[in-house]
Scaffold this active site. Sequence first.
Site, mmCIF file in Angstrom:
data_model
loop_
_atom_site.group_PDB
_atom_site.id
_atom_site.type_symbol
_atom_site.label_atom_id
_atom_site.label_comp_id
_atom_site.label_asym_id
_atom_site.label_seq_id
_atom_site.Cartn_x
_atom_site.Cartn_y
_atom_site.Cartn_z
ATOM 1 N N LYS A 13 50.243 24.982 28.899
ATOM 2 C CA LYS A 13 49.542 24.150 27.909
ATOM 3 C C LYS A 13 48.721 23.040 28.578
ATOM 4 C CE LYS A 13 52.582 21.739 25.552
ATOM 5 N NZ LYS A 13 52.518 20.333 25.945
ATOM 6 N N ARG A 87 54.326 17.878 17.236
ATOM 7 C CA ARG A 87 55.416 18.789 17.601
ATOM 8 C C ARG A 87 56.321 19.045 16.415
ATOM 9 N NH1 ARG A 87 55.311 17.700 23.401
ATOM 10 N NH2 ARG A 87 56.656 19.096 24.568
ATOM 11 N N ARG A 126 57.934 24.586 38.801
ATOM 12 C CA ARG A 126 56.755 23.723 38.647
ATOM 13 C C ARG A 126 56.838 22.437 39.473
ATOM 14 N NH1 ARG A 126 54.818 22.446 32.671
ATOM 15 N NH2 ARG A 126 56.991 21.824 32.357
ATOM 16 N N ARG A 159 59.348 17.491 37.819
ATOM 17 C CA ARG A 159 59.756 16.723 36.635
ATOM 18 C C ARG A 159 61.275 16.793 36.467
ATOM 19 N NH1 ARG A 159 55.683 18.470 31.796
ATOM 20 N NH2 ARG A 159 57.660 18.374 30.670
ATOM 21 N N ARG A 170 64.653 22.332 25.586
ATOM 22 C CA ARG A 170 63.273 22.115 25.145
ATOM 23 C C ARG A 170 62.715 23.373 24.489
ATOM 24 N NH1 ARG A 170 61.204 21.245 30.522
ATOM 25 N NH2 ARG A 170 59.122 20.972 29.736
HETATM 26 P P1 AMP Z 1 55.392 17.795 27.561
HETATM 27 O O1 AMP Z 1 54.747 17.195 28.774
HETATM 28 O O2 AMP Z 1 54.414 18.073 26.449
HETATM 29 O O3 AMP Z 1 56.256 18.978 27.895
HETATM 30 O O4 AMP Z 1 56.384 16.664 26.979
HETATM 31 C C1 AMP Z 1 57.468 16.169 27.747
HETATM 32 C C2 AMP Z 1 58.494 15.494 26.856
HETATM 33 O O5 AMP Z 1 57.905 14.357 26.191
HETATM 34 C C3 AMP Z 1 59.053 16.346 25.721
HETATM 35 O O6 AMP Z 1 60.100 17.197 26.143
HETATM 36 C C4 AMP Z 1 59.550 15.261 24.760
HETATM 37 O O7 AMP Z 1 60.746 14.653 25.210
HETATM 38 C C5 AMP Z 1 58.442 14.212 24.876
HETATM 39 N N1 AMP Z 1 57.348 14.449 23.900
HETATM 40 C C6 AMP Z 1 56.059 14.806 24.190
HETATM 41 N N2 AMP Z 1 55.327 14.927 23.079
HETATM 42 C C7 AMP Z 1 56.167 14.657 22.044
HETATM 43 C C8 AMP Z 1 56.022 14.638 20.633
HETATM 44 N N3 AMP Z 1 54.847 14.957 20.042
HETATM 45 N N4 AMP Z 1 57.103 14.328 19.867
HETATM 46 C C9 AMP Z 1 58.275 14.010 20.442
HETATM 47 N N5 AMP Z 1 58.508 14.026 21.770
HETATM 48 C C10 AMP Z 1 57.459 14.331 22.572
#
Ligand code: AMP
Length: 214
Positions: A13, A87, A126, A159, A170
């Site tokens: 993504k 989300r 990653r 990460r 997740r």
């Molecule tokens: P990502 O980089 O998109 O995988 O996001 C990493 C983490 O940030 C996620 O696993 C959530 O803990 C938090 N996060 C990111 N975007 C959201 C969102 N829209 N709503 C809630 N938590 C979020």
Amino acid sequence: MNIVLIAPPASGKGTQAKMLKDKYNLYHLSTGDLLRNISKDGSELGIKVKSIIDEGKLIDDDLMIEIVKEKIYSIKSNGIIFDGFPRTLNQAIKLDEMLKEINKKIDNVIVLEIDKEIALKRSIGRVACSNCGNIYNIYFDDLKNPLKCNNCNNELIKRNDDTEEKFNLRFDSYVKNSKKLIEYYEKKNIVNFVSSLNDKETVFAEIKNIINRG
Ligand code: AMP
């Protein structure tokens, strides 16, 4: 042009969002990146956000909506690529309300699809460059030096939520929340599904076709 990317963790993504940003001159709004920055600032909020991300859980909707609201009202660009937001169904409804206030709307929703086993491999392999943000996979990419970025030679970091246990949490949270989210956008007739199993250029070509069809 405002685009929402909906995808499971480690499906590519972020990579596709960056390619879209460059091609169409959009603002790349990654809530994951925003939250990771907040988590580094040492504040009380930062410490709370870090522990939620590290546990593989979601930040609560009210806080998330506040953060995004502040951003989208200040962005001056051709459009926004929403990477990781919304989300939940509630976030999607609130996003539409926020955009309506500034006479904007979501034009396209791209849903990336990938099998859980493949995404798991992408997640645990990653690494990202601490300087330029380039993303690699230690299993699939040809790294000149396993600990350094091919592009700028800076340190590659992993990460905290890219472990098998956190990935499973997740991914399962994604499956649970994304169904209603996708249904919401399907009613508006703006959803397109793209397989994320191919290499990034092939996936991007498919996304470009969808966008150019309008
Ligand atoms: P990502 O980089 O998109 O995988 O996001 C990493 C983490 O940030 C996620 O696993 C959530 O803990 C938090 N996060 C990111 N975007 C959201 C969102 N829209 N709503 C809630 N938590 C979020």
